[in-house]
Motif scaffolding. Structure first.
Motif, PDB file in Angstrom:
ATOM      1  N   PRO A  96     115.696  25.518  43.153  1.00 45.22           N
ATOM      2  CA  PRO A  96     116.290  24.408  43.907  1.00 45.22           C
ATOM      3  C   PRO A  96     116.453  23.181  43.019  1.00 45.22           C
ATOM      4  CG  PRO A  96     113.976  24.689  44.477  1.00 45.22           C
ATOM      5  CD  PRO A  96     114.325  25.834  43.575  1.00 45.22           C
ATOM      6  N   ASP A  97     117.247  22.255  43.474  1.00 44.48           N
ATOM      7  CA  ASP A  97     117.395  20.992  42.754  1.00 44.48           C
ATOM      8  C   ASP A  97     116.032  20.317  42.614  1.00 44.48           C
ATOM      9  OD1 ASP A  97     120.093  21.429  42.633  1.00 44.48           O
ATOM     10  OD2 ASP A  97     120.577  20.125  44.337  1.00 44.48           O
ATOM     11  N   GLY A  98     115.794  19.764  41.447  1.00 47.52           N
ATOM     12  CA  GLY A  98     114.544  19.065  41.212  1.00 47.52           C
ATOM     13  C   GLY A  98     113.448  19.928  40.634  1.00 47.52           C
ATOM     14  N   VAL A  99     113.657  21.251  40.577  1.00 48.79           N
ATOM     15  CA  VAL A  99     112.652  22.157  40.032  1.00 48.79           C
ATOM     16  C   VAL A  99     113.156  22.750  38.717  1.00 48.79           C
ATOM     17  CG1 VAL A  99     111.328  24.283  40.389  1.00 48.79           C
ATOM     18  CG2 VAL A  99     111.714  22.714  42.301  1.00 48.79           C
ATOM     19  N   SER A 100     112.351  22.635  37.685  1.00 49.56           N
ATOM     20  CA  SER A 100     112.650  23.229  36.380  1.00 49.56           C
ATOM     21  C   SER A 100     111.461  24.085  35.969  1.00 49.56           C
ATOM     22  CB  SER A 100     112.932  22.140  35.342  1.00 49.56           C
ATOM     23  OG  SER A 100     111.814  21.273  35.207  1.00 49.56           O
ATOM     24  N   ALA A 101     111.511  24.676  34.784  1.00 48.75           N
ATOM     25  CA  ALA A 101     110.444  25.588  34.377  1.00 48.75           C
ATOM     26  C   ALA A 101     110.285  25.588  32.868  1.00 48.75           C
ATOM     27  CB  ALA A 101     110.729  27.000  34.888  1.00 48.75           C
ATOM     28  N   ARG A 102     109.120  26.029  32.448  1.00 47.36           N
ATOM     29  CA  ARG A 102     108.833  26.206  31.030  1.00 47.36           C
ATOM     30  C   ARG A 102     107.992  27.473  30.866  1.00 47.36           C
ATOM     31  NH1 ARG A 102     108.774  24.022  26.078  1.00 47.36           N
ATOM     32  NH2 ARG A 102     106.918  24.221  24.780  1.00 47.36           N
ATOM     33  N   ALA A 103     108.311  28.261  29.849  1.00 53.71           N
ATOM     34  CA  ALA A 103     107.603  29.517  29.606  1.00 53.71           C
ATOM     35  C   ALA A 103     106.744  29.410  28.355  1.00 53.71           C
ATOM     36  CB  ALA A 103     108.600  30.666  29.465  1.00 53.71           C
ATOM     37  N   ASN A 104     105.777  30.306  28.273  1.00 54.45           N
ATOM     38  CA  ASN A 104     104.903  30.410  27.108  1.00 54.45           C
ATOM     39  C   ASN A 104     104.375  31.833  27.035  1.00 54.45           C
ATOM     40  OD1 ASN A 104     103.565  28.898  24.918  1.00 54.45           O
ATOM     41  ND2 ASN A 104     103.707  27.182  26.339  1.00 54.45           N
ATOM     42  N   PRO A 105     103.984  32.301  25.850  1.00 54.76           N
ATOM     43  CA  PRO A 105     103.357  33.628  25.777  1.00 54.76           C
ATOM     44  C   PRO A 105     102.036  33.647  26.540  1.00 54.76           C
ATOM     45  CG  PRO A 105     103.981  32.820  23.590  1.00 54.76           C
ATOM     46  CD  PRO A 105     104.115  31.663  24.533  1.00 54.76           C
ATOM     47  N   LYS A 106     101.688  34.798  27.098  1.00 54.05           N
ATOM     48  CA  LYS A 106     100.367  34.967  27.673  1.00 54.05           C
ATOM     49  C   LYS A 106      99.333  35.003  26.555  1.00 54.05           C
ATOM     50  CE  LYS A 106      99.624  37.811  30.998  1.00 54.05           C
ATOM     51  NZ  LYS A 106      98.982  36.830  31.893  1.00 54.05           N
ATOM     52  N   SER A 107      98.105  34.661  26.902  1.00 55.60           N
ATOM     53  CA  SER A 107      97.042  34.618  25.901  1.00 55.60           C
ATOM     54  C   SER A 107      96.913  35.941  25.151  1.00 55.60           C
ATOM     55  CB  SER A 107      95.702  34.277  26.563  1.00 55.60           C
ATOM     56  OG  SER A 107      95.718  32.970  27.074  1.00 55.60           O
ATOM     57  N   SER A 108      96.969  37.041  25.890  1.00 57.57           N
ATOM     58  CA  SER A 108      96.796  38.348  25.258  1.00 57.57           C
ATOM     59  C   SER A 108      97.941  38.670  24.299  1.00 57.57           C
ATOM     60  CB  SER A 108      96.694  39.438  26.331  1.00 57.57           C
ATOM     61  OG  SER A 108      95.557  39.232  27.138  1.00 57.57           O
ATOM     62  N   THR A 109      99.115  38.135  24.558  1.00 63.05           N
ATOM     63  CA  THR A 109     100.260  38.365  23.677  1.00 63.05           C
ATOM     64  C   THR A 109     100.078  37.619  22.364  1.00 63.05           C
ATOM     65  OG1 THR A 109     101.661  38.541  25.646  1.00 63.05           O
ATOM     66  CG2 THR A 109     102.771  38.269  23.534  1.00 63.05           C
ATOM     67  N   GLY A 110      99.697  36.347  22.446  1.00 58.62           N
ATOM     68  CA  GLY A 110      99.504  35.567  21.237  1.00 58.62           C
ATOM     69  C   GLY A 110      98.377  36.090  20.369  1.00 58.62           C
ATOM     70  N   ARG A 111      97.337  36.641  20.997  1.00 53.76           N
ATOM     71  CA  ARG A 111      96.172  37.081  20.229  1.00 53.76           C
ATOM     72  C   ARG A 111      96.416  38.364  19.438  1.00 53.76           C
ATOM     73  NH1 ARG A 111      90.821  35.320  23.798  1.00 53.76           N
ATOM     74  NH2 ARG A 111      91.908  33.632  24.874  1.00 53.76           N
ATOM     75  N   VAL A 112      97.526  39.049  19.705  1.00 53.96           N
ATOM     76  CA  VAL A 112      97.896  40.189  18.856  1.00 53.96           C
ATOM     77  C   VAL A 112      99.117  39.847  18.012  1.00 53.96           C
ATOM     78  CG1 VAL A 112      96.810  41.956  20.263  1.00 53.96           C
ATOM     79  CG2 VAL A 112      99.157  41.273  20.779  1.00 53.96           C
ATOM     80  N   ASP A 113      99.381  38.538  17.863  1.00 53.00           N
ATOM     81  CA  ASP A 113     100.406  38.045  16.946  1.00 53.00           C
ATOM     82  C   ASP A 113     101.808  38.542  17.288  1.00 53.00           C
ATOM     83  OD1 ASP A 113     101.223  36.436  14.873  1.00 53.00           O
ATOM     84  OD2 ASP A 113     100.788  37.899  13.296  1.00 53.00           O
TER      85      ASP A 113
END
Length: 335
Positions: A96-113
Motif C-alpha cells: 500500500p501507499d506509505g509502506v516500503s521494504a528493505r531486505a537482508n540475508p538471514k543470519s544462517s546465510t551470511g555465516r556460510v559466506d
C-alpha cells in the motif's frame, strides 16, 4: 497521522491478510518473524554472467542479457562458489501507499559466506523496495567460499517492512572479542564440500572450518579469507526497536563485516531470555593483510523504532542464535 517505523509481526500478518504480501504457496507457520518475514526460493533460478540492476526495466526483461542456463529448484540444485545466480522468490508484493521494504540475508546465510541481494522490477538499488511497489521479487545469490545446495522453499533472505521515513534513533559501535576463552574464531576452509542449506546440524564443522585460538588479543586477517568472530560486548535490542548491523566503512579497516544485518526486537533481552547474547561477525579481508586487535571497532549497529511492540519477541518461539556466543551457522553440529 501515520507513525513512522518498522512494522512488527502483527502488522506483517495484516499485510498478508490484505494481500499486500502474497505467495505462490501457503506461508510456513514460522515464516513471519518479530519484525520481518522470511522469503522462500521459487521453482527456477538462472546462472548469470554478471550481477545487474533492472534500472527502469523488469528483472526478467534484463535476464537474457546475462543468462547462461536455467536451473530447476524443485529437485534441488547446487549453487557453486565464485558464480552468480538470479532466483525467483515465492513471495510477491502489492504494498500500500506509505509502506516500503528493505531486505537482508538471514543470519544462517551470511555465516556460510553466501552473498544475497534482493531485486525488484525497475529498481535502482539492491535490497530496497520502493513505497507502494507491486510486483515480483527476486534474489541474487553469490556463494563466496562454499558451494551450497538449495531448493524450492529454502530461505536465504528476509524482508523488513516500514512506514514513512524511519528515524535513526542511535548507533552503537561493535568491537571484536579476541581474548575471551581459548577459541576466538573460525576461518573457512577453501575447497570444502557442499553445504545443504536445509540440513540443520547436518555437517561436521571440522570439514569446513579451521579453529582460531587466542594470540595476545590479535588476529592477522589474510586477504580473501572469510572469518567468523564474536562481538566483545553483549548485544541488546529493546523490545520496541530493531537494529541493522552495517558493513563497516573503509576508515575502520580494510575488511567487510556482517552480511546479515537485521537484529530483531528482543534479541539479547532479559524478557526474551537472551541475556548474554553476542553479535556474530562475518569478516572478509580485502586486498591487504590487516592486524585486528581485541576490542577494535569492526561494525556499527543502527537502531530504529517499531510502530508497536511485536506480539512475539525474538527467541520466544525458538531460535538458533538467542543467547549465542561465538557460534557457527545452524547447519553445523557442535564443535
Amino acid at each position: 497521522m501515520t507513525v513512522s517505523g518498522i512494522l512488527p509481526l502483527q502488522s506483517i500478518r495484516e499485510l498478508v491478510d490484505q494481500s499486500a504480501i502474497m505467495s505462490a504457496s501457503k506461508l510456513d507457520a514460522d515464516q513471519i518473524q518479530p519484525a520481518s518475514i522470511d522469503l522462500r526460493l521459487g521453482a527456477r533460478a538462472w546462472r548469470v554472467r554478471a550481477s545487474y540492476l533492472p534500472r527502469g526495466k523488469r528483472v526478467m526483461d534484463r535476464l537474457p542479457d546475462v543468462m547462461m542456463h536455467e536451473m530447476d529448484l524443485t529437485r534441488g540444485a547446487v549453487f557453486e562458489s565464485g558464480c552468480v545466480y538470479i532466483a525467483e522468490l515465492q513471495e510477491f508484493l502489492s504494498l500500500p501507499d506509505g509502506v516500503s521494504a528493505r531486505a537482508n540475508p538471514k543470519s544462517s546465510t551470511g555465516r556460510v559466506d553466501v552473498f544475497v541481494r534482493l531485486l525488484s522490477d525497475f529498481g535502482d538499488l539492491f535490497d530496497d523496495v520502493r513505497e507502494g511497489y507491486k510486483g515480483p521479487i527476486y534474489v541474487e545469490i553469490a556463494p563466496q567460499t562454499f558451494s551450497v545446495l538449495a531448493r524450492t522453499g529454502t530461505r536465504l533472505n528476509q524482508l523488513r517492512l516500514k512506514t514513512g521515513e524511519v528515524p535513526k534513533l542511535y548507533t552503537a559501535d561493535c568491537g571484536v572479542d579476541l581474548m575471551t576463552g581459548d577459541l576466538v574464531g573460525y576461518r573457512a576452509r577453501r575447497h570444502a564440500g557442499i553445504i545443504d542449506l536445509d540440513h540443520v546440524d547436518g555437517h561436521n564443522p571440522r570439514d569446513f572450518w579451521e579453529p582460531l585460538y587466542q594470540n595476545k588479543g590479535q588476529l592477522l586477517l589474510d586477504p580473501g579469507e572469510f572469518y567468523i568472530l564474536a562481538s566483545q560486548t553483549d548485544v541488546v535490542i529493546p523490545v520496541t526497536e530493531a537494529a541493522e548491523m552495517l558493513p563497516i566503512d573503509p576508515s575502520v579497516g580494510e575488511f567487510r563485516v556482517h552480511y546479515a544485518g537485521f537484529f530483531d526486537p528482543g534479541f539479547g533481552t532479559e524478557e526474551a531470555g537472551g541475556i548474554g547474547s553476542k553479535g556474530v561477525l562475518e569478516v572478509r579481508c580485502h586486498e591487504t593483510p590487516f592486524l585486528l586487535e581485541h576490542g577494535q571497532t569492526v561494525a556499527r549497529l543502527v537502531y530504529e523504532p517499531l510502530v508497536a511492540k511485536p506480539e512475539q519477541l525474538y527467541g520466544q518461539g525458538g531460535s538458533h542464535y538467542q543467547k549465542q556466543g561465538l557460534k557457527l551457522s545452524k547447519h553445523f553440529k557442535p564443535w
